[in-house]
Scaffold this active site. Structure first.
Site, PDB file in Angstrom:
ATOM      1  CD  GLU A 132      -2.904   1.084   2.353  1.00 56.80           C
ATOM      2  OE1 GLU A 132      -4.070   1.459   2.210  1.00 56.80           O
ATOM      3  OE2 GLU A 132      -2.464   0.707   3.443  1.00 56.80           O
ATOM      4  N   GLY A 266       3.020   1.806  11.032  1.00 55.24           N
ATOM      5  CA  GLY A 266       2.811   1.059  12.262  1.00 55.24           C
ATOM      6  C   GLY A 266       2.478  -0.388  11.957  1.00 55.24           C
ATOM      7  CB  ALA A 267       0.257  -2.537  11.625  1.00 58.81           C
ATOM      8  CD  GLU A 269      -4.884  -1.765   5.638  1.00 58.37           C
ATOM      9  OE1 GLU A 269      -5.377  -0.955   4.848  1.00 58.37           O
ATOM     10  OE2 GLU A 269      -3.959  -1.465   6.428  1.00 58.37           O
ATOM     11  CG  ASN A 270      -0.380  -7.005   4.060  1.00 55.36           C
ATOM     12  OD1 ASN A 270      -0.411  -6.192   3.159  1.00 55.36           O
ATOM     13  ND2 ASN A 270       0.555  -7.017   4.992  1.00 55.36           N
ATOM     14  CG  HIS A 302      -6.095   0.901  12.625  1.00 55.81           C
ATOM     15  ND1 HIS A 302      -6.485   2.213  12.638  1.00 55.81           N
ATOM     16  CD2 HIS A 302      -5.678   0.661  11.359  1.00 55.81           C
ATOM     17  CE1 HIS A 302      -6.325   2.742  11.448  1.00 55.81           C
ATOM     18  NE2 HIS A 302      -5.825   1.816  10.640  1.00 55.81           N
ATOM     19  CD  GLU A 303      -3.216  -2.231  10.694  1.00 56.27           C
ATOM     20  OE1 GLU A 303      -3.499  -2.563   9.529  1.00 56.27           O
ATOM     21  OE2 GLU A 303      -2.933  -1.056  11.007  1.00 56.27           O
ATOM     22  CG  HIS A 306      -7.901  -1.700   7.790  1.00 60.38           C
ATOM     23  ND1 HIS A 306      -8.594  -0.768   7.068  1.00 60.38           N
ATOM     24  CD2 HIS A 306      -6.877  -1.023   8.379  1.00 60.38           C
ATOM     25  CE1 HIS A 306      -8.024   0.418   7.219  1.00 60.38           C
ATOM     26  NE2 HIS A 306      -6.986   0.292   8.013  1.00 60.38           N
ATOM     27  CD  GLU A 325      -5.678   3.263   6.728  1.00 65.12           C
ATOM     28  OE1 GLU A 325      -5.651   3.000   7.950  1.00 65.12           O
ATOM     29  OE2 GLU A 325      -5.227   2.486   5.870  1.00 65.12           O
TER      30      GLU A 325
END
Length: 836
Positions: A132, A266-267, A269-270, A302-303, A306, A325
């Protein structure tokens, strides 16, 4: 409109990728092959797709018994490859067979290398991905736009002593007889290219935990399994909570949470293979502060949010990434007074950008990959999530949740525009959500409400709040306002939608007191005329913590903007002497630190330090240096704030000496000191440290295996007040002791140092900073508010622009200009405001 030159034609549409990747970690290269099932919508003799830093060695199209070889042309600027055919492909189903190769780069994007030292000090190498926004094209030729959704079947060929994970679950493993193994993963749901991932290296995984039938693992570099327990606990909770909230099962076949040593964000979301910085996944629960653990819980929440909002349902184009987001930020998991923490972190982050003339709308036309990368900022995350929270409170939590579920069910596996969510929320609530939200999403900035007492009620007048005021700006919003207070001796709570420039709200009697952002959910600032402000200050005990936080945050921002003076803020701060909420003290101490940084001179600093010490004295006496039994995490966190401020801002010698003693105790026995106190004493020791202390802290940074511990000492290294320390830290950046992922924020932290910030120089090291992280350097610019230093910085950046951070630089220089004005306006006033 979107620049058509960056958009791919639509006459060929991918449906499935069968991908085989063979990374060579020793040579930092990879080879790959893919078979892409395509629908040719209309006959064509040229097929355009995305490719960057790749060499396509072979490309041919196959259909039944037909096969057509293609020549390849590259366009580096557009990051595109065109496959040219002698005869047009007829409409219908085809397969593209492609062989290609590329580099494993060190820029934290595409398919890249990362290293770490194992328990024996030996360097280990991994290969991982970050696609991304538009970097899948650096790993495979593909249709790298969000609405070209397809399914993926991945095979990774890797050394047999390494672990490999990807988006799907492992379904087959074949030894190749040459020390390598081919690992095949299950096919995914249809999804965008930016959500594909593969990771190869010396990793190990926790045993899978079953969460409603979904296997969940934490994957970490070897030797760090002891740091995975907290993340596993958080992940189990969040995965179950989110499936319940959405009313839809998790859309993948497994969840791997993968800790990566070098990671730009930070991370990420795959789907099924979520990648993280180590510091937001791995933690020693006994040594971590509540803020560090809260950060891990928030990022995991958060992830995982997603997986539904972003992965299952995806925006059509990058102008809509804000909604992915923002919603994931909104859904970050409850705990530790979540909405108070939200008010203290996400909203101020957004406000600091959105109060600038150089802000942007939350949603705007994205024309290029560079603009897509620029979407990942405080407006997308902070403002987006704040206005969603405001709307949820206006509609009601259940109508809002029902609208979200309807939206996800209606558009599962597809792509959407923002208006699709508004339509679902309109239906679930019966209110004109789109009409209201468009005023917040499609224009930049936010309002200030001026609150005045009127006969039998209050008037609310809105106008755009700008840090550097512009009377010509007449922007207005549709503002859901919640009012609470007392009128005519009777309590009241009421709501009103402010649509015009001014509205009068009858309250049934003369107003005793009123809070114009009840609950603190509104994304606006409230400015009270003096009698109403005095009434609030006299009744702080009647306000909830979020409301007190908002009152302080608004008051200090009005000082920055010249709408009130610093002497009034000093008086307001003194009224909070009995405050017990750590987040409120965070707002107070942040403002007090800004006073010390921008407004206090050598002649007024002794009085400033006495003022800070006196303000904190009651809390310091109450809290002491060690936690009491059954004390909450947030009380412990408050103790850390107090110690840090007494040592760094008030510079109390006894606090500095005690901090040094406790640090020595902690080095000898890490668990003997409360984590919140430990973080504070490291900060205080750095602020008063010499060259010997610096080298000891550097040794700690290098030696500790705990990512949070390593970060604590790295932050400290960037905070020493000596020019020699700045030079030494620059050396660490150049020789890569400081990881690529950290260079930008370390530089920003050095620039923000009151003493040595003007000494820190960027010219020698800008070229080694990854493009993905350049915008974070700009965070340090507003601290350089001495007029002559600000002029130098502005001139330097005009000659040495940061091409990957142009918007961030523009915004931070505007903030710097406002703070220069504040310094010139208020430095004299602070002398009269501080007590003798």
């Amino acid at each position: 409109m979107t620049d058509p030159s960056y958009r791919l034609p639509r006459q060929v549409v991918p449906r499935h990728y069968r991908l085989r990747m063979e990374p060579d970690l020793d040579s930092a290269t990879f080879a790959g092959s893919e078979v892409v099932t395509l629908d040719v919508v209309e006959a064509t003799d040229r097929v355009e797709l995305n490719a960057a830093e790749l060499r396509i060695d072979q490309a041919r199209f196959v259909r039944s018994n037909a096969s057509a070889h293609a020549e390849v042309e590259y366009d580096e600027e557009l990051q595109r490859a065109t496959l040219l055919l002698a005869q047009p492909l007829s409409a219908g189903r085809w397969e593209l067979h492609c062989r290609f190769s590329g580099i494993l780069n060190d820029q934290l994007r595409g398919f890249y290398l990362s290293t770490f030292d194992d328990e024996d000090g030996n360097e280990q190498v991994i290969a991982t991905t970050q696609f991304e926004a538009t970097d899948a094209r650096r790993a495979l030729p593909c249709w790298d736009e969000p609405d070209f959704k397809a399914s993926f079947g991945v095979t990774l060929v890797v050394p047999e002593d390494l672990m490999a994970v990807s988006t799907g679950a492992e379904i087959e493993r074949e030894s190749l007889g040459d020390g390598r193994v081919a690992i095949t993963f299950a096919e995914t749901i249809v999804m965008s290219t930016y959500l594909v991932a593969f990771v190869v290296g010396p990793f190990e995984a926790t045993p899978p935990a079953d969460v409603n039938g979904v296997p969940l693992r934490i994957v970490a570099p070897r030797g760090k399994m002891h740091l995975t327990g907290f993340a596993l606990e958080c992940s189990r909770f969040c995965l179950d909570y989110l499936a319940t909230y959405y009313g839809i099962p998790y859309p993948g076949d497994k969840v791997d949470m993968v800790a990566i040593p070098d990671f730009a964000f930070g991370a990420m979301e795959n789907l099924g293979c979520i990648t993280y910085r180590e510091s937001v996944l791995l933690v020693d629960d006994e040594l971590a502060t509540s803020a560090e653990k809260m950060r891990i819980l928030d990022v995991i929440g958060h992830e995982l949010a997603h997986m539904w909002f972003g992965d299952l349902v995806t925006m059509k184009w990058w102008n809509g990434i804000w909604l992915n987001e923002a919603f994931a930020t909104f859904m970050e998991s409850p705990g530790w007074k979540r909405w108070l923490e939200f008010a203290a972190a996400e909203r101020p982050w957004a406000f600091k950008t959105d109060e600038l003339a150089g802000t942007r709308p939350v949603e705007f036309e994205v024309r290029s990959p560079a603009q897509a990368e620029g979407m990942f900022d405080g407006i997308t995350y902070g403002k987006g999530s704040a206005v969603l929270r405001m709307m949820e409170q206006y509609l009601g939590e259940e109508p809002f949740r029902a609208g979200v579920e309807s939206y996800l069910r209606r558009h599962a596996y597809g792509n959407t525009e923002t208006s699709d969510l508004w339509e679902s929320l309109d239906g679930s609530s019966g209110r004109p959500v789109g009409e209201i939200m468009d005023t917040w999403i499609l224009q930049g900035g936010y309002p200030q409400l001026t609150v005045r007492a009127e006969e039998g009620g209050v008037s609310l007048e809105q106008g755009r709040f700008l840090l550097i005021p512009d009377p010509a700006d007449t922007s207005t919003w549709k503002i859901p306002v919640q009012l609470r207070g007392m009128a005519g001796g009777e309590p009241f709570e009421t709501g009103v939608l402010v649509e015009g420039s001014r509205v009068t709200v009858p309250l049934g009697g003369p107003v005793d007191w009123v809070i114009a952002n009840a609950g603190g959910h509104g994304f606006y600032r409230s400015r009270y005329e003096e009698p109403l402000l005095d009434a609030l200050v006299d009744r702080l005990h009647l306000l909830d913590p979020v409301e007190r936080f908002v009152l302080v945050d608004d008051a200090w921002t009005f000082v920055e903007a010249g709408r009130s003076g610093v002497s009034g803020f000093v008086s307001l701060a003194s009224a909070f002497r009995d405050e017990q909420e750590q987040a409120v003290w965070g707002a107070l101490l942040g403002a007090i630190a800004s006073i010390g940084h921008h407004l206090v001179t050598a002649s007024t600093r002794p009085r400033y330090e006495r003022w800070v010490a006196g303000l904190l004295a009651p809390l310091a006496d109450q809290l002491g240096w060690a936690p009491a039994a059954e004390e909450t995490d947030l009380v412990r966190r408050l103790r850390g704030r107090v110690i840090d401020s007494l040592g760094r801002l008030a510079k109390l010698p006894e606090v500095v000496e005690q901090a040094r003693s406790i640090h020595e105790q902690r080095v000898a026995e890490p668990t003997s000191v409360d984590p919140e106190v430990a973080g504070a004493v490291i900060s205080v020791c750095a602020a008063h440290g010499d060259a010997e202390t610096y080298e000891r802290f550097l040794d700690r940074h290098r030696a500790v295996r705990n990512p949070q511990e390593s970060l604590k000492y790295l932050r400290a290294l960037a905070s020493f007040d000596a020019e020699d320390a700045v030079d030494r830290t620059f050396e660490l950046i150049v020789d890569r002791t400081v990881r690529n992922q950290d260079t930008s924020w370390v530089l920003a932290r050095m620039l923000a140092n009151r003493t040595t910030g003007p000494y820190a120089r960027l010219d020698a090291i800008l070229e080694i900073i990854p493009p993905m992280t350049q915008s974070r350097i700009a965070d340090g610019f507003p601290a350089l508010s001495h007029p002559e230093v600000a002029a130098e910085v502005t001139a330097f950046l005009a000659e040495n622009p940061l091409p990957n951070a142009a918007k961030a630089v523009e915004q931070k220089l505007e903030r710097l200009s406002a703070l220069v004005k504040m310094r010139e306006r208020e430095t004299g006033a602070i002398a009269g405001a501080l007590p003798e």
